[in-house]
Scaffold this active site. Structure first.
Site, short mmCIF file in Angstrom:
data_model
loop_
_atom_site.label_atom_id
_atom_site.label_comp_id
_atom_site.label_asym_id
_atom_site.label_seq_id
_atom_site.Cartn_x
_atom_site.Cartn_y
_atom_site.Cartn_z
N LYS A 67 0.83 -1.21 0.00
CA LYS A 67 0.00 0.00 0.00
C LYS A 67 0.86 1.26 0.00
O LYS A 67 0.67 2.16 0.82
CB LYS A 67 -0.96 0.01 1.19
CG LYS A 67 -2.00 -1.11 1.16
CD LYS A 67 -3.09 -0.87 2.20
CE LYS A 67 -4.19 -1.91 2.17
NZ LYS A 67 -3.79 -3.21 2.72
N HIS A 69 2.14 4.88 -0.70
CA HIS A 69 1.41 6.14 -0.90
C HIS A 69 2.38 7.28 -0.55
O HIS A 69 2.60 7.58 0.62
CB HIS A 69 0.18 6.18 0.02
CG HIS A 69 -0.78 7.29 -0.29
ND1 HIS A 69 -2.01 7.38 0.30
CD2 HIS A 69 -0.70 8.34 -1.12
CE1 HIS A 69 -2.66 8.45 -0.16
NE2 HIS A 69 -1.87 9.05 -1.02
O1 C5P Z 1 -9.07 -13.04 7.81
P1 C5P Z 1 -9.69 -12.30 6.67
O2 C5P Z 1 -10.11 -13.19 5.51
O3 C5P Z 1 -10.77 -11.35 7.08
O4 C5P Z 1 -8.46 -11.43 6.11
C1 C5P Z 1 -8.60 -10.60 5.02
C2 C5P Z 1 -7.30 -10.01 4.61
O5 C5P Z 1 -7.58 -9.01 3.63
C3 C5P Z 1 -6.53 -9.29 5.71
O6 C5P Z 1 -5.13 -9.43 5.41
C4 C5P Z 1 -6.97 -7.86 5.59
O7 C5P Z 1 -6.00 -6.95 6.02
C5 C5P Z 1 -7.14 -7.75 4.09
N1 C5P Z 1 -8.05 -6.69 3.64
C6 C5P Z 1 -9.38 -6.63 4.07
N2 C5P Z 1 -10.17 -5.63 3.61
C7 C5P Z 1 -9.69 -4.72 2.77
C8 C5P Z 1 -8.38 -4.80 2.32
C9 C5P Z 1 -7.57 -5.81 2.79
O8 C5P Z 1 -9.82 -7.45 4.85
N3 C5P Z 1 -10.46 -3.79 2.29
#
Ligand code: C5P
Length: 239
Positions: A67, A69
């Site tokens: 990410k 930026h």
């Molecule tokens: O455990 P879970 O499936 O919720 O993890 C989702 C992953 O996707 C994590 O690494 C989280 O930081 C990432 N993520 C998210 N939502 C976003 C962007 C990234 O959950 N909008």
């Protein structure tokens, strides 16, 4: 994306604070998933050696969820350095603007190894009230996400990270070949944890997702390899 095998659509989020857990899981899932996502927690805990350690453990593709930026020159340097580490996918914030996005694209394409370059549109932790009040951006989240996805596409990025909710609008605006990387995935019956807006693997693939980012539904399962296989099966059933 239609040439991808079902399991290749799965990117497992290695949200760990140490290298050993990440390496152990990569090893266990080698050949059962498309790749792993390395975020800032893991890199800052384990150091940059984590990329080569994961590759040695059988992680064929590594998505570095950096990410970035910053000003264009700085982001370009960071993308170039990440590409040299051999990462398969890396991301930058779309909010850095078109000059930054174009600099990132040029940097990604400048070396021998060209990673997929993905834009982060609006963090899903921001709702419409935060968009209006904190960022002073009018309109809906979906409008802003779609606008930023189009900005990324015209700057030469390969795709965006988005929530399942914005996926259809992005597909309509950016076409079938634009890469979409979708977190917030929960197979039916799996706990949602802290995710507010979730969708099943099958529904998300049907809505046009290229890749699914899946963390706890696999990493927290009693048998992560079986959980990955079950998700592959679900993806296969809708393709
Ligand atoms: O455990 P879970 O499936 O919720 O993890 C989702 C992953 O996707 C994590 O690494 C989280 O930081 C990432 N993520 C998210 N939502 C976003 C962007 C990234 O959950 N909008």
């Amino acid at each position: 994306m239609s040439n991808l095998l079902p399991h290749e659509r799965i990117l497992v989020a290695l949200d760990y604070d140490n290298a050993d857990d990440a390496v152990r899981l990569s090893h266990l899932l080698a050949g059962k998933i498309g790749g792993v996502k390395v975020g800032l927690e893991l890199v800052n805990s384990a150091g940059f050696d984590i990329f080569s350690r994961l590759a040695d453990a059988g992680a064929a593709r590594i998505f570095y969820d950096a990410k970035f930026h910053d000003i264009p020159n700085t982001v370009a340097g960071a993308v170039k350095a990440a590409a040299k580490r051999g990462v398969w996918m890396v991301n930058v914030h779309a909010g850095g603007g078109s000059a930054m996005l174009k600099a990132a694209t040029d940097a990604a394409h400048s070396g021998d190894h060209v990673p997929l370059l993905i834009g982060v549109t609006i963090l899903t932790s921001l709702d419409e009230a935060a968009l209006h009040t904190d960022l002073r951006v009018p309109g809906t989240v979906a409008d802003q996400v779609t606008h930023l996805a189009a900005l990324c596409q015209s700057a030469g990025l390969d795709g965006v990270v988005a929530s399942p909710l914005e996926l259809a609008a992005i597909r309509r605006t950016c076409g079938p070949d634009f890469v979409t990387v979708i977190p917030g995935i929960r197979p039916a019956g799996v706990a949602t944890h802290d995710q507010a807006r979730v969708a099943t693997p099958g529904a998300t693939i049907l809505a046009g997702a290229s890749y699914l980012v899946i963390g706890r539904a696999i990493t927290g399962a009693s048998d992560p390899a079986a959980a990955a296989d079950a998700i592959s099966q679900e993806i296969r059933s809708v393709l």
